[in-house]
Structures are given as structure tokens and as C-alpha cells.
Design an enzyme around this catalytic site. Structure first.
Site, PDB file in Angstrom:
ATOM      1  N   GLY A 100      31.073 -26.110  48.608  1.00 60.32           N
ATOM      2  CA  GLY A 100      29.925 -26.373  47.759  1.00 60.32           C
ATOM      3  C   GLY A 100      30.225 -26.375  46.280  1.00 60.32           C
ATOM      4  O   GLY A 100      29.537 -27.028  45.500  1.00 60.32           O
ATOM      5  N   ARG A 101      31.243 -25.628  45.876  1.00 63.04           N
ATOM      6  CA  ARG A 101      31.648 -25.650  44.458  1.00 63.04           C
ATOM      7  C   ARG A 101      33.169 -25.620  44.320  1.00 63.04           C
ATOM      8  O   ARG A 101      33.704 -25.161  43.325  1.00 63.04           O
ATOM      9  CB  ARG A 101      31.003 -24.500  43.691  1.00 63.04           C
ATOM     10  CG  ARG A 101      31.248 -23.113  44.241  1.00 63.04           C
ATOM     11  CD  ARG A 101      30.637 -22.062  43.343  1.00 63.04           C
ATOM     12  NE  ARG A 101      30.764 -20.729  43.916  1.00 63.04           N
ATOM     13  CZ  ARG A 101      30.485 -19.611  43.267  1.00 63.04           C
ATOM     14  NH1 ARG A 101      30.082 -19.665  42.016  1.00 63.04           N
ATOM     15  NH2 ARG A 101      30.616 -18.437  43.849  1.00 63.04           N
ATOM     16  N   LYS A 121      37.396 -24.402  41.356  1.00 65.86           N
ATOM     17  CA  LYS A 121      36.167 -23.743  41.800  1.00 65.86           C
ATOM     18  C   LYS A 121      35.211 -23.668  40.619  1.00 65.86           C
ATOM     19  O   LYS A 121      35.522 -23.044  39.602  1.00 65.86           O
ATOM     20  CB  LYS A 121      36.448 -22.340  42.341  1.00 65.86           C
ATOM     21  CG  LYS A 121      35.224 -21.689  42.973  1.00 65.86           C
ATOM     22  CD  LYS A 121      35.590 -20.406  43.684  1.00 65.86           C
ATOM     23  CE  LYS A 121      34.363 -19.799  44.363  1.00 65.86           C
ATOM     24  NZ  LYS A 121      34.695 -18.541  45.075  1.00 65.86           N
ATOM     25  N   ASP A 133      24.269 -26.535  42.113  1.00 66.66           N
ATOM     26  CA  ASP A 133      24.875 -27.346  41.064  1.00 66.66           C
ATOM     27  C   ASP A 133      26.400 -27.394  41.121  1.00 66.66           C
ATOM     28  O   ASP A 133      27.028 -28.111  40.348  1.00 66.66           O
ATOM     29  CB  ASP A 133      24.429 -26.860  39.678  1.00 66.66           C
ATOM     30  CG  ASP A 133      24.763 -25.394  39.416  1.00 66.66           C
ATOM     31  OD1 ASP A 133      25.653 -24.850  40.117  1.00 66.66           O
ATOM     32  OD2 ASP A 133      24.141 -24.790  38.521  1.00 66.66           O
ATOM     33  N   GLY A 134      27.017 -26.625  42.018  1.00 66.40           N
ATOM     34  CA  GLY A 134      28.468 -26.652  42.138  1.00 66.40           C
ATOM     35  C   GLY A 134      29.211 -25.989  40.996  1.00 66.40           C
ATOM     36  O   GLY A 134      30.436 -26.019  40.946  1.00 66.40           O
ATOM     37  N   ARG A 191      42.318 -22.157  41.822  1.00 65.26           N
ATOM     38  CA  ARG A 191      42.946 -21.231  42.752  1.00 65.26           C
ATOM     39  C   ARG A 191      43.949 -21.989  43.621  1.00 65.26           C
ATOM     40  O   ARG A 191      43.830 -23.201  43.812  1.00 65.26           O
ATOM     41  CB  ARG A 191      41.902 -20.516  43.612  1.00 65.26           C
ATOM     42  CG  ARG A 191      40.979 -21.408  44.410  1.00 65.26           C
ATOM     43  CD  ARG A 191      39.932 -20.568  45.110  1.00 65.26           C
ATOM     44  NE  ARG A 191      39.061 -21.370  45.977  1.00 65.26           N
ATOM     45  CZ  ARG A 191      38.087 -20.870  46.721  1.00 65.26           C
ATOM     46  NH1 ARG A 191      37.853 -19.567  46.705  1.00 65.26           N
ATOM     47  NH2 ARG A 191      37.349 -21.641  47.491  1.00 65.26           N
ATOM     48  N   ARG A 198      40.058 -22.991  57.069  1.00 66.90           N
ATOM     49  CA  ARG A 198      39.270 -21.832  57.493  1.00 66.90           C
ATOM     50  C   ARG A 198      38.943 -21.932  58.978  1.00 66.90           C
ATOM     51  O   ARG A 198      39.031 -23.003  59.574  1.00 66.90           O
ATOM     52  CB  ARG A 198      37.952 -21.783  56.709  1.00 66.90           C
ATOM     53  CG  ARG A 198      38.107 -21.880  55.203  1.00 66.90           C
ATOM     54  CD  ARG A 198      36.841 -22.453  54.570  1.00 66.90           C
ATOM     55  NE  ARG A 198      36.999 -22.594  53.122  1.00 66.90           N
ATOM     56  CZ  ARG A 198      36.568 -21.688  52.242  1.00 66.90           C
ATOM     57  NH1 ARG A 198      35.935 -20.615  52.667  1.00 66.90           N
ATOM     58  NH2 ARG A 198      36.755 -21.866  50.955  1.00 66.90           N
ATOM     59  N   ASP A 268      33.178 -18.834  57.996  1.00 68.77           N
ATOM     60  CA  ASP A 268      33.590 -19.858  57.034  1.00 68.77           C
ATOM     61  C   ASP A 268      34.351 -19.253  55.862  1.00 68.77           C
ATOM     62  O   ASP A 268      34.910 -19.993  55.044  1.00 68.77           O
ATOM     63  CB  ASP A 268      32.382 -20.658  56.533  1.00 68.77           C
ATOM     64  CG  ASP A 268      31.279 -19.776  55.974  1.00 68.77           C
ATOM     65  OD1 ASP A 268      30.662 -19.042  56.761  1.00 68.77           O
ATOM     66  OD2 ASP A 268      31.030 -19.809  54.760  1.00 68.77           O
TER      67      ASP A 268
END
Length: 513
Positions: A100-101, A121, A133-134, A191, A198, A268
């Protein structure tokens, strides 16, 4: 930095969505969606991990590299993307989820042939942002940057952090989800990991009945990240699952060793490689409490409490087993493997505790010793890290009062003093059963028990300083976390001050943290 060394990772091997559409949506039967970072007009570098950059093959930082670190400039021939995955969140099936981000920047190979994936990220929304909004805020970005590096230097398997930068924009967040949104400084972290795969990636393909893609994904994972799996046919997938179980168990034991509480062990958020991933509402342990959870979203059930992390690791592996069943097709094997997980985990856990206490081997009565010690720790509210630090320095009952005052969060009285004194007597008796010298015993303790752990109140102070443009705390914490088995900064080797007991974002955290 030589960002032109960055290349396209595994995007072309699997079905994906190349629309580049920002609309939040389901993307059935695909593992990724192409998307570009949002871009930021006024970024400012906060921290850059020079050592990591050299290790992975990027080289030294130059001013022009800031644009890459925040996603403004991309390497040539790279299509950035976010991945789709599924998951169980707080024990419930959540269906399709995704990055999502987080946006994958690519993969780099150093001169030794080691490959590393890089991921922004907080660089903007993706099709999996679920109407968010990420972006990322400064506090969560500092926490991820520093703690992932702290865990690495503690010797715990983890993702790592290359850079931390202001985006130059403000982001609205409701930190405690209580109807009080506020503007906060935005930030981006890069990162790194060998892979960000996952449990949820495998769950998604299995849940959608995409068994061919599932098999291809498992084969890809084995070929690239599990060299120890050399078998073929169905045995290949059995060996893969057993290795994932072993890596996951070892990870949880390492969390117990250093006193780390992940806070949100959804499937997740579980790395298939057995890495610590997704640093959100985590905490290092202050006073020892098996029932401690740092995540306000985890209350009142405390599903992800410190003492339950082994149990939850096993539960998550059951969900992975269900996802891999179409390939393994052997219920008894999966059940037997998972039913034996607890036995193997606790033996490894108790062996780890032996090292923390300086015992050279696990004896029959040690389980009772550890159980009594846990009760003492909780009753006397003893600090987890400091307890073992002072245990190294003195096992004499003569200085037990000083020992108590330095490591306990409770008020001293004669009854508590007597209980600690009795424990130290029992401990000395158990030490006498060692077959190694006291010097050798201390050497075991010193390489097992960190002198420094990155406590939430220290992170809180650091975030407050960075937000006003100061970096002295950041620099001191970085030095301390890079040398956690040395007493480089004695000011950090102390109990959490009482003034931080009820500070939002320090003692209490949410999934927004």
C-alpha cells in the site's frame, strides 16, 4: 551512487498489471501492478547508510542521488511496481492486500554476486493502498530506519534500511484512530532485503486457485533463496516448507533473545525468508511481561503479545501450509511438521535462555528454573535487558539491593529483596553445574545479551529532535545500535524514565506508528 547497476527484478516472470493506474482496486490473478513513485519537490536527506550502500554495490552517496532516494529519478530500463498479496489479519482472512505504501525500485548485485532488492516506503499510493495516500510520516520512517539496522547489528534476521529523507510535504494522520487527525512531516525510507516475498504472496495465488502460478512462485523462491533445498518432485515442496518453518522458528527465538515484540504478526507481515519485516507498532522490552503488546490495535485480546510470538508463528505457518497444500498434497506431512513445531521451537528457545544465563548446556531441571525466573521477572517488574547486564556483573547476594534498584520498575521492599536474593542463590547453584569456567560462562553471556537495545522512549526523543532539525540524538543512537554488545553510551543503559509511561507514540503505539 551507481544506480544504473540496479536492474529489473522478477517482474517479468509472473502475471502482472501493466496499466500503471493509481485507482485503488483488486487485481485478480496477478502478482504485481506497475506504478511510479509520486515524486517530491523539496526533499531533504536525514540519514544515509554508507556501509550498507557499499555492501550492496551502490557505492558512495552524491548530492544528485537524493532524487533517487525519494523516487524522483529512476534507473534506466526499470519499471517500478507494487506487489499483491493476501493475508490473515488478527486471525481473520482479509482477502487481497498488497504493497500500500511500498514500491519496488529494483534489484542490485554486488561484486560478490549477492543480490539485494530495494524498495521505497512512503513514496506514494499504489493500487493496493485501499484509499490511503501511500505516504509515510517521519515518526514511522525513523522507527523503521533505526530499528531495522538495530536488529541487523543485534544479529537478528531482518530487512535493512539504506536511507531516510524528508519529502518536504505534510501528511495527515490520526495516530491513535480516535478522531484527532493532525498534520505531520512526510518522509521516505529505502529499505533493502534479499527478497520481500511474504506468506501472503503464496496465500493469494492459492486462494485464487492459481496453482500453476503458485508452483512457479515456489520454484522461483527455492531456486533463488533456498539453496539448501535440492530435492525434486513433491519432496522439493515438502523440504521448502520445512525450511520455512525452521527459519520462522529461529526468527521468533531471536526476538525472544533480544526482547523484541513485533506487535502485528499478520501473515502478510511474515517474510518467507524468515526476516523481520514491517516495523510498525513494535517495541523492545522494558519491564519483562509475557503479556505485553505495544500495539493498541491488539487490545484487549493481546494476540501478538511478547509471550505468544512462538504460538502465532506456528499459527501463521498453518495458514501457509493450507496455501501450499495444492502442491504438497500430503495432509499428514503438513500436520506432523506443524505439530512438532512447538517442541522444536521451545527446545531452541530454552537453549537460547541457557546462553543468556551463561549455562553451557540445557539440563533436565532448567525448564523449572526458567519458569520460576519468568515469574520473578514479572512480579518484580524487572527490566529485561538490564537484568542480564547486571547478572553478568554480579551474582553475589551482597549487592542485591543495588541490583534491584537498577533493574526494577517497582518499589523496593523486604519481601521483594528476599525473592531476588533467593533467586541469585539458586542461580549460583545452577552455575556450579557448568562444565566450563566462569570466564567462559561470561563470554557466552556477553555475546548473547546486548548492552544496548533501541527502546521506544529513545526513538521518541530522536524523532522529536529530528522534527526540529537536530541530528545529535540520531548520531548517538546510530553509534550505539551499531555496537549493541558494547557499553558505548552508558546514558542509554538505564530504565525507561517514568515520565514516558503514558506518552502517545512512546509507551502506546498504533498500526499508524
Amino acid at each position: 551512487m551507481n544506480i544504473e547497476r540496479i536492474r529489473q527484478p522478477f517482474i517479468k516472470k509472473f502475471p502482472g498489471d501493466f496499466s500503471g493506474n493509481l485507482i485503488q482496486r483488486n487485481t485478480p490473478k496477478v502478482l504485481f501492478a506497475t506504478i511510479s513513485p509520486a515524486g517530491f519537490d523539496h526533499p531533504k536527506l536525514i540519514a544515509f547508510n554508507k556501509t550498507l550502500s557499499e555492501e550492496i554495490g551502490l557505492g558512495a552517496f552524491e548530492e544528485k542521488d537524493l532524487d533517487f532516494l525519494v523516487g524522483n529519478r529512476l534507473p534506466e530500463n526499470i519499471q517500478t511496481y507494487a506487489t499483491a498479496y493476501a493475508g490473515h489479519q488478527f486471525g481473520n482472512w482479509a482477502g487481497q492486500l498488497g504493497d500500500g505504501r511500498a514500491i519496488l525500485a529494483g534489484e542490485i548485485e554486488n561484486d560478490l554476486g549477492k543480490k539485494t532488492e530495494l524498495q521505497w516506503k512512503g513514496a506514494g499510493a499504489t493500487p493496493y493502498s485501499r484509499h490511503a495516500d501511500g505516504r509515510a510520516v517521519l515518526r514511522s520512517s525513523v522507527r523503521e530506519y533505526l530499528m531495522s539496522e538495530a536488529m541487523y547489528h543485534l544479529g537478528v534476521p531482518t530487512t535493512r534500511a539504506l536511507s531516510l529523507a524528508f519529502t518536504g510535504e505534510d501528511v495527515i494522520r490520526d495516530i491513535m484512530y480516535n478522531g484527532n487527525p493532525q498534520l505531520e512531516k512526510g518522509a521516505v525510507v529505502i529499505r533493502t532485503a534479499e527478497s520481500f516475498l511474504r506468506f501472503g504472496h503464496f496465500e493469494l495465488m492459492s486462494a485464487q486457485g492459481e496453482y500453476k502460478t503458485l508452483q512457479e512462485l515456489v520454484d522461483f523462491t527455492i531456486e533463488n533463496y533456498f539453496p539448501e533445498v535440492t530435492s525434486s518432485g513433491i519432496q522439493r515442496y515438502k523440504d521448502f516448507f520445512e525450511n520455512v518453518c525452521t527459519r520462522t522458528a529461529n526468527l521468533a527465538v531471536e526476538w525472544f533473545r533480544v526482547g523484541f515484540v513485533h506487535g502485528v504478526m499478520n501473515t502478510d507481515n511474515m517474510s518467507i525468508l524468515g526476516l523481520t519485516i514491517d516495523y510498525g507498532p513494535y517495541s523492545m522490552m522494558d519491564e519483562y511481561d509475557l503479556n505485553f503488546t505495544p500495539n493498541t490495535t491488539d487490545l484487549p485480546g493481546r494476540r501478538y503479545a511478547f509471550g505468544k510470538q512462538g504460538q502465532i508463528a506456528q499459527w501463521n505457518l498453518w495458514q501457509l501450509a493450507n496455501a501450499l497444500h495444492p502442491l504438497i498434497k500430503d495432509e499428514k506431512f503438513l500436520e506432523d511438521t506443524l505439530n512438532h513445531f512447538g517442541t522444536r521451537f521451545w527446545k531452541s528457545h530454552d537453549t537460547m535462555l541457557c546462553a543468556k544465563f551463561g549455562f553451557d548446556e540445557l539440563l533436565k531441571d532448567d525448564e523449572d528454573f526458567f519458569t520460576n525466573w519468568q515469574g520473578l521477572m514479572q512480579e518484580l517488574q524487572l527490566d529485561y535487558t538490564l537484568f542480564f547486564n547486571y547478572l553478568e556483573k554480579s551474582t553475589s547476594t551482597a549487592d542485591v539491593k543495588d541490583f534491584f534498584n537498577r533493574v526494577s520498575y517497582s518499589l523496593l521492599n523486604d519481601e521483594k529483596l528476599k525473592k531476588l536474593e533467593d533467586f541469585l542463590t539458586t542461580y549460583n547453584s545452577r552455575l556450579s553445574l557448568n562444565t566450563v569456567s566462569r570466564e567462559q560462562s561470561l563470554a557466552i553471556m556477553k555475546k548473547t545479551n546486548p548492552k544496548f537495545t533501541l527502546r521506544n522512549y529513545l526513538l521518541y526523543e530522536c524523532i522529536e529532535e529530528i522534527s526540529i532539525g537536530k541530528t545529535s540524538m540520531l548520531e548517538k543512537l546510530t553509534d550505539a545500535l551499531e555496537n549493541p554488545y558494547e557499553e558505548r553510551h552508558p546514558e542509554f543503559s538505564a530504565k525507561r524514565p517514568n515520565s514516558y509511561d503514558d506518552i502517545t507514540g512512546c509507551s502506546t503505539l498504533s498500526c499508524s506508528s
